[in-house]
Each structure stands twice: as structure tokens, then as C-alpha cells.
Design a protein around this motif. Structure first.
Motif, PDB file in Angstrom:
ATOM      1  N   LEU A 137       7.568   4.165   3.208  1.00 41.09           N
ATOM      2  CA  LEU A 137       7.418   3.722   1.759  1.00 41.09           C
ATOM      3  C   LEU A 137       7.108   1.951   1.820  1.00 41.09           C
ATOM      4  CD1 LEU A 137      10.518   5.392  -0.231  1.00 41.09           C
ATOM      5  CD2 LEU A 137       8.082   6.234   0.188  1.00 41.09           C
ATOM      6  N   LEU A 138       5.915   1.911   1.722  1.00 41.95           N
ATOM      7  CA  LEU A 138       5.349   0.296   1.933  1.00 41.95           C
ATOM      8  C   LEU A 138       4.785  -0.185   0.815  1.00 41.95           C
ATOM      9  CD1 LEU A 138       3.291   1.019   5.168  1.00 41.95           C
ATOM     10  CD2 LEU A 138       5.433  -0.480   5.046  1.00 41.95           C
ATOM     11  N   SER A 139       5.103  -1.369   0.314  1.00 42.28           N
ATOM     12  CA  SER A 139       4.349  -2.008  -1.003  1.00 42.28           C
ATOM     13  C   SER A 139       2.993  -2.346  -0.608  1.00 42.28           C
ATOM     14  CB  SER A 139       5.015  -3.387  -1.010  1.00 42.28           C
ATOM     15  OG  SER A 139       4.385  -4.519  -0.076  1.00 42.28           O
ATOM     16  N   LYS A 161       2.079  -3.997   2.249  1.00 45.02           N
ATOM     17  CA  LYS A 161       2.730  -3.503   3.427  1.00 45.02           C
ATOM     18  C   LYS A 161       4.057  -3.875   3.977  1.00 45.02           C
ATOM     19  CE  LYS A 161      -1.304  -1.140   4.542  1.00 45.02           C
ATOM     20  NZ  LYS A 161      -1.065  -0.194   3.311  1.00 45.02           N
ATOM     21  N   LEU A 165       9.410  -1.066   1.816  1.00 42.51           N
ATOM     22  CA  LEU A 165      10.394  -0.589   0.703  1.00 42.51           C
ATOM     23  C   LEU A 165      11.479   0.118   0.952  1.00 42.51           C
ATOM     24  CD1 LEU A 165       7.592  -0.062  -2.086  1.00 42.51           C
ATOM     25  CD2 LEU A 165       8.823  -2.459  -1.466  1.00 42.51           C
ATOM     26  N   ALA A 177       3.885  10.121  -0.523  1.00 48.31           N
ATOM     27  CA  ALA A 177       4.512   8.956   0.029  1.00 48.31           C
ATOM     28  C   ALA A 177       3.960   7.750  -0.705  1.00 48.31           C
ATOM     29  CB  ALA A 177       4.506   8.575   1.607  1.00 48.31           C
ATOM     30  N   LYS A 178       2.540   7.830  -0.786  1.00 44.19           N
ATOM     31  CA  LYS A 178       1.689   6.500  -1.529  1.00 44.19           C
ATOM     32  C   LYS A 178       2.260   6.504  -2.865  1.00 44.19           C
ATOM     33  CE  LYS A 178      -1.394   5.019   1.396  1.00 44.19           C
ATOM     34  NZ  LYS A 178      -2.764   4.467   1.692  1.00 44.19           N
ATOM     35  N   SER A 197       5.670   5.250  -3.250  1.00 44.68           N
ATOM     36  CA  SER A 197       5.876   3.824  -2.742  1.00 44.68           C
ATOM     37  C   SER A 197       5.234   2.764  -4.182  1.00 44.68           C
ATOM     38  CB  SER A 197       4.982   3.602  -1.866  1.00 44.68           C
ATOM     39  OG  SER A 197       5.159   4.102  -0.524  1.00 44.68           O
ATOM     40  N   GLU A 252       7.792   0.337  -5.749  1.00 46.30           N
ATOM     41  CA  GLU A 252       7.566  -1.156  -5.873  1.00 46.30           C
ATOM     42  C   GLU A 252       7.419  -1.744  -7.372  1.00 46.30           C
ATOM     43  OE1 GLU A 252       3.638  -2.335  -4.378  1.00 46.30           O
ATOM     44  OE2 GLU A 252       4.346  -4.313  -4.071  1.00 46.30           O
TER      45      GLU A 252
END
Lengths: 543, 121
Positions: free
Chosen positions: A239-241, A244, A247, A273-274, A277, A281
């Protein structure tokens, strides 16, 4: 079954039910011959043999027929496959839509994680058996939530319940803090053990690649993960901001069904997942903002409080300074009046008819002077003062030397008993001297006919104890409770500030002061002061 | 008998101290300002100075500073209505500090202690 007779089976015209290729519930197809031919006979093991038999007799027609049937069977299979695939895509799209809609306005990270895990574990499409959510915090990944069964029995129980109650993915996505807490508590033990560095395997690789990663049993990974998953394969979703920044992560597995995940499925998981995320965020940023707002509000409140306090202190200080100025400008004339009256009295001699007048002036001036002295000490005790390690024994010794002449004149016997082992205390020497002088003076004044004055020091419960006892007339009980109030006095000419000031000084040192009186048997004042190392920051209104 | 210089801007206080110290057997000079005090110090052999910490138009501490520089051998007793300076007087190079009182006993006692320490008499 009443249609059986009218639709004759080609192979078993007399009694279609004896067809050896039919099993269990498939006998319902006996009802409709067309359906039976399409569904059963086409894939029946006996059918090609029948065709071969036919080919021996009518070879050319049969050959063609055989090829046509094979092609038809293949197409049938393909169609079924495509239909299933479409159904799965449909369900994935539906779930994605639900997730997207339901987290669109969600700001609570817990709600977002809950809905994300429901989307990934519900239904038959992706339908992972179990999911664990981790959140990044200070270079750490911490287990915060998990959803799914803990073992096989629980798995079947849950799935049966979902199917019995015909619960849809949308139903399951319904969030409440209670449901979240119930599910979280189920996995509490595991979540507590799940604390990883962002550099731990497999997280480092997952965050670096920004892709879903499959973890097989032989892979070397962080110990708590291997302990939990054992021989089960699992998948890690980063899980990325949008910049990148990690998170968190989601771990998924199929520990009950053992089902593998296709590359198509993984692509869908990636989209999920996107979506999670993105919401996360936003939610985390909002939570951070809320926290900052709270901090700011708290700071604002504290500043306001401080401002009021500062204002009060300023007024206090201003008032104190005014009193000091006033006492100083009044003191010089009083000293002159009293002093000159004293000189005059001496010069006139006791026989002079004017002596009683000069004595009266002397007395009144002395009274004013004593009052001023108390006021100055009172204001002084409230002012900022430098502290240093002070030996209480030394102060008491000096004090007794100072009072010696007075006590001799008033027939007071002083008994000084000092414990030389008492620790030093942190105090302002002059303030402490003034304080003890006030107490000693009071004891002396309680014995106008003379008596015994006991001054002792000791250590008790780690504190310095100062005991000042007299054999005077004692204090009436009703006066005892008012003793430390300002402007309270039992003396006809007292200011009522002496004991109040003494108590303030002791309070500022973090100590206590107590008076025990026995009618006719004198009073005992007990002062307790913590030693230097324990005093810390005693409240000092001057600072 | 010793010679004492009293510096105080208040006439009544000068009168009181002069009278009390004279009764105690000393010869007393008085001055109402630091400048006057310095002049007397130049002109007469003085054994001890009683100096008010707060003079009109000047600080007794400045006078003390000048005095210690010019006549380091003469002991100074600071005298004031303030009790809060009791902590600091030694750092100002005064020998003693007396809080003003209508009873001049303490002042006379301190003067005599100093004189005894300095071997005067």
C-alpha cells in the motif's frame, strides 16, 4: 418421469433409467430428451464407442459425424469456460465498484482497511480465505487488523453462514467500529507479534517493486511471518502513497482451499490495492490533520491559560513591588521617630514628667516598625529567589545566638538539640531564616512569663524535621485552624502575616508545617522539608 | 574612641545615628551625600563608615565602590531599610549589613565588632 415413455432414449429405448452413465441427480435429465442429448450424451463415454460402431458400418458418414461432434464438444467446453470467466470478471468489477463507492468518503483508516479486506476476501471471484492489514509507523510495519477464519472449522462455519443468510459482498462491507473490534480481537495475538522493519523480507522487495508479491514456503522471510503462515503460500500487497511512500501492506492467503491465484487475479488484486492505498492515504492525512488540529487547539488553550497566569503574576509582582516601595519610604521616618524618641527617653531619664510621652511615641513607632517588617518579609517570600544547599542546623544556631540577649531578658531557656546527620535542603537562606525566625519568635511570645523553648532537628522518612516547642499558654482550639490564614492574629499588635509567610516559604520548598497544641501545655510546631535531591521544582510563585 | 563617618541623605537618621554613636563613646562625622562623605574621608582619619544603601540622586553602592577603591583599609557597614539585600552585601565588598531599626543597639554592636577586628581602640 411421466415423459420417459414418450421420449425414447436412442440407446436404451425400453427403459432409459438403466443408462449406466447416469449418476445420482442427473436422472432428472431423463425428463427432456433434447437436454439429455446435449448435456449428457455429448460427453458420454459410450457415445464415441457407439459412433465407432457406426463407422464400421457407415464409415464415411460416421467419420464426418465424429469430427463434427468432437468440434461441438470442444466449443461447448470453451463456451462454459468463457462464461465462467465473464462471471468472475463481472463479480470482480462489482466488488471493485462496491469498494470504490464505499471508501469514497471514508476517512477513518480502520474503516478503509476493513472494507479493503472484505473486498479481497468476500465472494468467489478473488475470495482469498484470509487477510491481514499492516500499517507503517515510524519506519515500522505494525499489524493492525485481520479478517477471516482462524482455522478450517471456523472457515466452513463462516462460509455456510454467509451462504445461508445470502449475504452479498455489499452486505459484508457494512462497517461499524464494533464489527471491526470483534474481528481485530480474534487475531490480537498474531497482530501483536506482527512488527516488522520496512527492510524486513519480503516487505523491502514488495515496496521496491511496488507490485504484489507471492511468498512461497521455501522463501526466507521475517520469523513471525513464517511462524504464522508455515507451509502456506501467501501474497503481499504493497500500500503506497502517490509519492511511493509505504503506507502499509496487506497479506492474503488461501490456507483452507489451497487455491492458487492466476495472473489475471493478481492484476485485479493490484487494482484493489491501489484503490485501498488511495483511500488510506487520504484517511491517514486527515487523521494527521485532526491530530495537528487537536495539538494546536491544546497549545492555544495552554497559551491562553498561561497568559492569564502571567497577567496574574504581573499584577502580583506589581502589587508586591508597590508594597515594598511603600514600606521602604515609610520605614525611614518611622525609624527616625522611634529612634529619636528612644534617645530622648534616655536623656530625660525615668523621673522626667515627659518620659511617659516619649515612651508612648517609642512604643507606637516600634509597633509600626514590626508591622512593616512582617509586610516586607511577606512580600519578599513571594518574590523570585535564588536557592542553594542550606544547612538547617547552621541557621538555627545563628538564630539562637541572635535571640540570646532577648531570651535572657525575658527568662526563656533555649534547649537546642541538633541532629548533625540531617541532609542539606535547597532553599533561599534568608527566606528560610525569616521563616524559622517567625516560628521561634511566636514560641517566645507565647511565654511572656518566661519558660522553656525546645528547638530540635532530626531526620524522619527521608525528610528534615524541625521541631519548635514552647511551654507557653497554648493556642485556643478555635484559633488553631486559622493559624496560617493571612491577617489572622491572636496578638493585640500582630500583623497576622508572620505564620502565613512562614507557611508560604515551607510550601514553596515542598514541605509541610503542623502545629500541635495542648491547652496550658504549650505548642509544638513541626516542619518537614524534603532534602535537596528530592525537592525538584517546588512551586515558587516568583518564577 | 573611634572616628565614625555616617553617610545618609535623611537628616533625622543622621541625627539619630550621630547621637547614638556619640553616646557609645565615638567621634562622629556625618555627610548627606557620597561626595561629601568622600571629602571627609580625604580630610580626616576615619575608622569605619556607616553608609546608607539608598542616597538621594545616587546609589550607595556606587559610593561604596569609590570608597573601597580609594580607601580599601576603611571598613564599611551598609545600612538600609531593605532586608532583601542581606544576601548580597559581601559581594559588594561591604563588611557588614544592618537593617535600619529604631533601636540603634545592633548598629552600635556591629560597629564595635568591626573596630575590634581591625584592632582600633
Amino acid at each position: 418421469m411421466n415423459n420417459v415413455a414418450t421420449h425414447r432414449c436412442l440407446l436404451f429405448p425400453e427403459d432409459p433409467t438403466i443408462c449406466p452413465f447416469l449418476t445420482g441427480r442427473e436422472d432428472t435429465t431423463l425428463d427432456v430428451l433434447k437436454e439429455r442429448l446435449q448435456k449428457m450424451c455429448m460427453s458420454c463415454e459410450a457415445f464415441p464407442l457407439n459412433l465407432e460402431q457406426l463407422s464400421e458400418e457407415q464409415r464415411r458418414v460416421a467419420d464426418v459425424l465424429m469430427r463434427l461432434v468432437a468440434a461441438a464438444i470442444w466449443r461447448g467446453h470453451k463456451l462454459t469456460q468463457f462464461r465462467e470467466m465473464l462471471e468472475i470478471r463481472d463479480e470482480i468489477l462489482d466488488t471493485l465498484l462496491h469498494l470504490s463507492n464505499t471508501v469514497e468518503w471514508a476517512l477513518d483508516p480502520e474503516e478503509i482497511l476493513y472494507k479493503g479486506l472484505v473486498a479481497l476476501t468476500a465472494g468467489t471471484s478473488l475470495g482469498f480465505n484470509r487477510g491481514v492489514a499492516l500499517l507503517a509507523s515510524h519506519q515500522e510495519l505494525v499489524g493492525v487488523f485481520a479478517l477471516g477464519p482462524r482455522d478450517r472449522d471456523e472457515a466452513y462455519r463462516i462460509w455456510d453462514e454467509i451462504s445461508d443468510r445470502k449475504l452479498t459482498t455489499l452486505d459484508l462491507m457494512h462497517y461499524s467500529p464494533e464489527i471491526y473490534e470483534r474481528e481485530r480481537t480474534k487475531f490480537e495475538g498474531v497482530l501483536q507479534r506482527f512488527r516488522f522493519s520496512l527492510d524486513d523480507s519480503p516487505f523491502q522487495q514488495v515496496f521496491a517493486s511496488a507490485a504484489v508479491c507471492r511468498v512461497d514456503p521455501e522463501m526466507e522471510i521475517a520469523k513471525p511471518l513464517r511462524e504464522f503462515y508455515g507451509q502456506t503460500t501467501f501474497w503481499v500487497l504493497p500500500l503506497l502513497s502517490h509519492l511511493k511512500r509505504p503506507l502499509g501492506a496487506i497479506l492474503l492467503d488461501n490456507f483452507v482451499t489451497g487455491r492458487d491465484v492466476s495472473s489475471d487475479d493478481l492484476r485485479a488484486v493490484h487494482i484493489f490495492a491501489k484503490q485501498i492505498s488511495l483511500a488510506l492515504e487520504r484517511g491517514l492525512a486527515y487523521a494527521e490533520l485532526q491530530e495537528k488540529l487537536r495539538t494546536l487547539e491544546e497549545a492555544h488553550r495552554q497559551i491562553q491559560e498561561r497568559q492569564e497566569e502571567i497577567l496574574r503574576l504581573k499584577e502580583d509582582i506589581a502589587a508586591g513591588e508597590m508594597v515594598l516601595q511603600l514600606t521602604h519610604s515609610v520605614k525611614n521616618p518611622i525609624v527616625a521617630i522611634g529612634g529619636l524618641a528612644r534617645q530622648l527617653t534616655r536623656k530625660l531619664g525615668a523621673e522626667s514628667p515627659y518620659a511617659k510621652y516619649t515612651q508612648a511615641i517609642m512604643r507606637e513607632a516600634q509597633r509600626l516598625e514590626d508591622l512593616l517588617k512582617d509586610f516586607v518579609k511577606f512580600v519578599d517570600a513571594r518574590r523570585a529567589s535564588e536557592r542553594e544547599p542550606v544547612d538547617v542546623n547552621h541557621i538555627l544556631t545563628v538564630l539562637c545566638q541572635e535571640k540570646q540577649a532577648l531570651w535572657k531578658a525575658t527568662r526563656i531557656n533555649c534547649h537546642l538539640k541538633l541532629n548533625t546527620d540531617i541532609p542539606p535542603i535547597m532553599a533561599n537562606r534568608r527566606q528560610l531564616y525569616n521563616c524559622l525566625e517567625n516560628l521561634v519568635n511566636n514560641a517566645g511570645e507565647a511565654m511572656p512569663e518566661g519558660g522553656d523553648l525546645f528547638i530540635e532537628t532530626d531526620v524522619g522518612q527521608g525528610q528534615v524535621i524541625i521541631k519548635i516547642a514552647d511551654t507557653g499558654m497554648g493556642i485556643p482550639e478555635e484559633a488553631l485552624s486559622n493559624l496560617f490564614k493571612p491577617f489572622f492574629t491572636t496578638k493585640p499588635t500582630g500583623s497576622g502575616l508572620g505564620l502565613y509567610t512562614a507557611k508560604q516559604i515551607i510550601d514553596n520548598l515542598g514541605g509541610s508545617i503542623n502545629v500541635v497544641c495542648e491547652r496550658g501545655n504549650g505548642c509544638t510546631v513541626l516542619v518537614r522539608i524534603p532534602p535537596a535531591k528530592e525537592q525538584g521544582d517546588g512551586h515558587d510563585p516568583g518564577h | 574612641m573611634a572616628t565614625i563617618l555616617v553617610i545618609d541623605d535623611e537628616q533625622s537618621i543622621r541625627l539619630l545615628y550621630e547621637d547614638a554613636l556619640t553616646e557609645a563613646g565615638h567621634r562622629v562625622f556625618t555627610a548627606s551625600s557620597g561626595t561629601e562623605g568622600m571629602r571627609i574621608l580625604q580630610e580626616h582619619p576615619i575608622d569605619a563608615v556607616v553608609l546608607d544603601i539608598k542616597l538621594e540622586q545616587e546609589s550607595g553602592l556606587d559610593v561604596l565602590q569609590r570608597m573601597v577603591e580609594a580607601h580599601p583599609e576603611v571598613p564599611v557597614i551598609l545600612c538600609s531599610a531593605y532586608i532583601s539585600f542581606q544576601d548580597d552585601y559581601t559581594s559588594w565588598l561591604a563588611e557588614r549589613y544592618v537593617v535600619k531599626s529604631s533601636d540603634p543597639e545592633e548598629l552600635i554592636r556591629e560597629v564595635e565588632k568591626i573596630l575590634a577586628e581591625k584592632g582600633v581602640r
